[in-house]
Structures are given as C-alpha cells and as structure tokens.
Design a protein around this motif. Structure first.
Motif, PDB file in Angstrom:
ATOM      1  N   LEU A 194      13.682  29.299  10.382  1.00 42.73           N
ATOM      2  CA  LEU A 194      13.084  29.086  11.698  1.00 42.73           C
ATOM      3  C   LEU A 194      11.672  29.620  11.608  1.00 42.73           C
ATOM      4  O   LEU A 194      11.457  30.808  11.401  1.00 42.73           O
ATOM      5  CB  LEU A 194      13.878  29.850  12.748  1.00 42.73           C
ATOM      6  CG  LEU A 194      13.426  29.632  14.180  1.00 42.73           C
ATOM      7  CD1 LEU A 194      13.931  28.295  14.683  1.00 42.73           C
ATOM      8  CD2 LEU A 194      13.964  30.724  15.079  1.00 42.73           C
ATOM      9  N   ILE A 240       8.475  30.318  13.555  1.00 40.13           N
ATOM     10  CA  ILE A 240       7.938  30.385  14.911  1.00 40.13           C
ATOM     11  C   ILE A 240       6.446  30.638  14.845  1.00 40.13           C
ATOM     12  O   ILE A 240       5.992  31.596  14.230  1.00 40.13           O
ATOM     13  CB  ILE A 240       8.665  31.462  15.735  1.00 40.13           C
ATOM     14  CG1 ILE A 240      10.100  31.003  15.953  1.00 40.13           C
ATOM     15  CG2 ILE A 240       7.957  31.686  17.063  1.00 40.13           C
ATOM     16  CD1 ILE A 240      10.900  31.885  16.834  1.00 40.13           C
ATOM     17  N   ASP A 241       5.702  29.739  15.451  1.00 44.13           N
ATOM     18  CA  ASP A 241       4.255  29.843  15.434  1.00 44.13           C
ATOM     19  C   ASP A 241       3.816  31.133  16.121  1.00 44.13           C
ATOM     20  O   ASP A 241       4.357  31.507  17.153  1.00 44.13           O
ATOM     21  CB  ASP A 241       3.668  28.621  16.154  1.00 44.13           C
ATOM     22  CG  ASP A 241       2.244  28.362  15.737  1.00 44.13           C
ATOM     23  OD1 ASP A 241       2.064  27.599  14.779  1.00 44.13           O
ATOM     24  OD2 ASP A 241       1.330  28.935  16.349  1.00 44.13           O
ATOM     25  N   GLN A 242       2.823  31.785  15.524  1.00 41.68           N
ATOM     26  CA  GLN A 242       2.284  33.027  16.109  1.00 41.68           C
ATOM     27  C   GLN A 242       1.815  32.819  17.553  1.00 41.68           C
ATOM     28  O   GLN A 242       1.768  33.764  18.335  1.00 41.68           O
ATOM     29  CB  GLN A 242       1.099  33.523  15.270  1.00 41.68           C
ATOM     30  CG  GLN A 242       1.492  34.330  14.038  1.00 41.68           C
ATOM     31  CD  GLN A 242       1.977  35.731  14.383  1.00 41.68           C
ATOM     32  OE1 GLN A 242       1.750  36.225  15.481  1.00 41.68           O
ATOM     33  NE2 GLN A 242       2.670  36.356  13.443  1.00 41.68           N
ATOM     34  N   SER A 280       8.312  36.369  16.108  1.00 38.29           N
ATOM     35  CA  SER A 280       7.454  36.078  14.965  1.00 38.29           C
ATOM     36  C   SER A 280       7.212  37.309  14.086  1.00 38.29           C
ATOM     37  O   SER A 280       6.625  37.209  13.022  1.00 38.29           O
ATOM     38  CB  SER A 280       6.120  35.488  15.438  1.00 38.29           C
ATOM     39  OG  SER A 280       5.559  36.286  16.448  1.00 38.29           O
TER      40      SER A 280
END
Lengths: 239, 267
Positions: free
Chosen positions: A75, A77-79, A118
């Motif tokens: 997975l 997750i964009d910052q 993140s």
C-alpha cells in the motif's frame, strides 16, 4: 460450506493468458496457500475473486453476502494524503466497537493508532492492513504476499497471528506467499500455481511432488519446518 | 444586492473555490494535476467550437473537458506513457482552440477572458450556472467521500469491500469537467487547476486527516477568492491571477510556518 467456487477460469491481459482452466474451491475455516513463481497468476487469481480481473471465460462464484478481508501486497500512500491509522481502519466500512477492539487486540496496533499512515514501517503497515481486513469481520481473508518486506522473525510472527485469527474467528484464509517453508506447514492445503494448477494437496505431499521441485528446486526442504501449524482442533472442512 | 458586480464576482469566486478545493485534494492525492491541466486545456477547444457554431460556451466547455477526461482515462489503461499522452492531447486542444478562434473574424473575441477569466463580468445567469455546478460537485464529493477516499488509498481494497472503483473514478472525472467549465469565468482555463491544487497543497501542511484537509482547503480557497478580488480592486490588477497569487501566498506562509514548527519540535 463452500465460500468461493472457481470453475474453468481463464484470464488474459491482451493476448497474454495469465490463468488457464483454473479450478478452486474454498470451504469454511480452511487455510489454503498458493505458491508459484513471479508472473504465475497468483495476484490475478485474487483480482478475479474481488472482481477486478478481466475474466474471459469461466466462473467465480462467491457465497452470497460473502465478506472479504483483503490484505494487498503493498500500500503506497502518497505523502500528500494525511491519514491516521485509526481513520484508515474505518474508511468506508461499518465498524462495531466490539469487532474493532477484537481486531486491534488480535493484531496489536493499539499503540500506533495515532500515527500517520505514510510514516509506518513495513511491519507496522502489514499489521494495520491485517487489522483493517479483520474489522469487517470477514468470512474469508485474502492475503497477497502479506509478509513482503518483513524479516524472518517478523514473518514467523505474522503467520502465528494468522493462525490465531483463524482459531479466534473461524474465518477461512486464502494466501499467496513466497515464504514457502514457513507457510506451507501452516496450511491445510497448498496449491502450486504457474498459469495453471501444477499440483495441489496437503503441504507435505506438494513439497515432495516433482512438479513443485521443478518450479522451486529441492533445497527448500531444509528449512521447511521453521514454523509448524499445530492441530489442536479439527476443521470438518472435508465434508 | 446581486446587482453589484463586485458582489456577484465575490459569490462566483467563493463558489468555485468551495467546490474546487475538496476536489483538489483528490487531484493532489492521486497525482492527477497534469490530468486536470489537460482537461482544462480541452475546455478552451470546447469554448472555441461553441463560439464558432454559436452554442452555449458552458456546455461546450463541459463537453470538451468530459470528452478529454474520459478518453484519456480509457487510453490510460492501455498505454504506459500517460504523461506524454496527456501532454499531446492537452496542448493539441489549446492550440486547435486558438487556431479556430482566429478564424472567427466577425466578432472580436477577447480570448484573454477565457484564458485568465473575467470574474467582474459575471452575469446573474452565470452566477446561477456556477452555483448549480458547485452544488452538484459538493454533493457528489460529500456523498461519495468515503468510497472515493478508499479508492484513492487502494483500488483493490475498495473492490474487496464491494465498491466499484471505476464508478468512483468516474465521479472524480465528471466533477473535474464541471469545475473546469464553471471556473472559466472566474480564473480561466490557464489558472483553474491552480484553484484545485494550491488550496489543497496549502492545507496539507496544517492537517492530519483527509477531512480536515478538505475543509481547510475550501476555507483557504474561499479566502483567496475574497482577498484576491479585493487586491485586484485596490491595485487594479487582473482578478483571476490576483486570486491565484493570494492562494500561493497562503501556500508559502503555511509551508514556512509548518516547517518552522517541525524544526522547533525536533530541537
């Protein structure tokens, strides 16, 4: 009772066949492991079950109202997306306080509930994904290489958790794994996949079959018993 | 009250910002900025065609953006170089739009109004259409917030929970096309993506949940519209670019404050 029934499944991406004449059935409370080299269609099989693979022929039949707990391979997750573990666990799924607490206890994520997704380490992320899957009180858990990026003790701990979960919740488990030696002995049944089913059966019989050895070599036997699933109960899954 | 052009301008600006900001969060999270840009550029082609064939500019813009967004989405599955594809399609539309407009010799068309917006010329009808668009977008985003968030986090997780990720993605696409179309009057096709991205990016540095980011992005967007409009009035500058400049100021100040606070926390 049969939870998932796959008959003569064929999946192709473009002109490339990924799964051919696949048959699989998963019963209540069973632990089935799928092994196979890269590109053998393992993840595609999962995608067929959750309904996102382009099925050309064949059937995937799920028991009505089957609740699936899916643990993806990874997975990212964009910052730019701020989300705490606590919020992530509850996104778009109904949660009752009881199931929530049970899942958190079982997997052990209480201490990281306020963390940002993140910022989690690989091991923490896997625990969170497993907890999320459990909160929905699934009938079946789909684990797609859920131990990717964990070290060996981490892997052993993870599968011990899976076993605990099965004991505590009697949900079935279908898992894809590269940790052959660890995983196989924890399963009721092993399916060796390479575009089609090469061989399947009890862990020991698969491990000693020539098809399996042709795919993975014979040196895996040495580390086979790192973790064993001890049967202190019966499953009644074969009736 | 609505007869005052400044009031109408303020209402139009606030409306578009309110809709753009939460949608902008998804654009940022999904790294769709370039996708949005291409959609906006397509709108200019839509505007040019509607001027040439004399139909509603708003309808032309919505249709062209939607067509662009859908065709790019469809192609994206089959092609690995989406970025390049977006560049080709987006810039082709803007160039073709400009060429078409050059043929329209009869009326003198002020292209700048479509490129950077003309918020002071917002009519009662424009205001009504803008707010209709705003309400549709906000309703869609709020109604589908959780599934959209889950699809953004991981499409397979969403499918396993029984959501149709294609449908959820389509909601983003439609909202994007609508926001681009209603934003043309306010900041123009060149700057509409700024109203999506800058408030969301500004909010990012001060929040810890996705919901807070959506809320603060809307707040920052609406404030930018108001302050930008005032600044444009005082300094006699173009309104659209002024609004975007104020939003950028928010971004700079909030980023500086948050990195200062983080450093202080570490020491």
């Amino acid at each position: 009772m049969t939870l998932i029934e796959i008959t003569n499944l064929n999946v192709r991406y473009g002109s490339k066949p990924v799964l051919q004449n696949m048959n699989l059935s998963l019963a209540d409370g069973e632990i089935v492991t799928i092994v196979g080299p890269n590109g053998s269609g393992k993840t595609t099989l999962f995608k067929a079950i959750i309904g996102t693979a382009p099925i050309s022929t064949g059937k995937v039949k799920l028991r009505s109202n089957l609740k699936i707990g899916y643990v993806p391979q990874q997975l990212i997750i964009d910052q730019s997306l701020p989300i705490t573990v606590e919020r992530f666990l509850k996104v778009a799924q109904k949660t009752n306080a009881n199931a929530l607490e049970k899942a958190l206890n079982l997997v052990g994520v209480e201490d990281i509930l306020k963390f940002q997704m993140s910022n989690l380490s690989g091991g923490e992320l896997q625990r969170v994904l497993l907890a999320r899957a459990l909160i929905g009180e699934p009938d079946v858990l789909l684990l797609d290489e859920a131990t990717r990026g964990l070290d060996q003790p981490g892997v052993a701990t993870f599968y011990r958790k899976v076993d605990d979960i099965r004991k505590n919740t009697d949900c079935a488990v279908l898992m894809i794994s590269h940790d052959l030696h660890v995983v196989m002995s924890a399963s009721d049944r092993v399916i060796c996949l390479n575009g089609h089913i090469c061989c399947e059966g009890a862990p020991d019989s698969v491990a000693s079959s020539p098809e399996y050895k042709a795919l993975f070599g014979s040196d895996v036997d040495g580390t086979f018993a790192l973790y064993r699933h001890h049967h202190d109960h019966s499953h009644h899954s074969d009736n | 009250m609505l007869d005052d052009f400044m009031t109408r301008a303020a209402l139009a600006g606030i409306g578009v910002s309110l809709a753009a900001a939460p949608l902008g969060c998804f654009v940022v999270w999904r790294r769709m900025a370039y996708f949005g840009e291409a959609t906006a550029h397509a709108a200019l082609l839509g505007v040019a065609l509607s001027l040439a064939f004399e139909f509603s500019v708003l309808a032309g813009a919505v249709l062209a953006s939607l067509l662009m967004a859908i065709s790019v989405t469809l192609m994206a599955g089959r092609s690995l170089f989406l970025d390049t594809l977006l560049g080709v399609a987006g810039h082709t539309s803007i160039a073709a739009g400009l060429v078409i407009v050059s043929f329209l010799s009869g009326v003198r068309i002020d292209l700048m109004a479509y490129l950077i917006g003309d918020i002071l010329a917002v009519s009662h009808m424009d205001l009504l259409l803008i707010w209709m668009g705003v309400v549709i977008i906000l309703a869609l985003i709020i109604w589908r917030w959780s599934p959209l968030l889950l699809v953004t986090l991981n499409e397979d997780l969403a499918s396993a929970n029984g959501f149709n990720s294609k449908r959820e993605n389509f909601i983003i696409t439609i909202s994007l096309a609508i926001v681009v179309a209603v934003g043309i009057k306010v900041v123009g096709v060149l700057l509409i993506i700024a109203l999506l991205i800058i408030p969301a990016a500004s909010a990012r540095s001060i929040v810890t949940t996705p919901e807070a980011m959506g809320f603060f992005a809307a707040l920052i967007g609406a404030s930018s519209a108001l302050f930008g409009l005032n600044a444009a009035y005082i300094f006699d500058t173009p309104t659209g670019p002024s609004i975007v400049c104020v939003a950028s100021l928010f971004f700079i100040v909030l980023s500086l404050i948050s990195s200062f606070l983080k450093r202080k926390k570490h020491n």
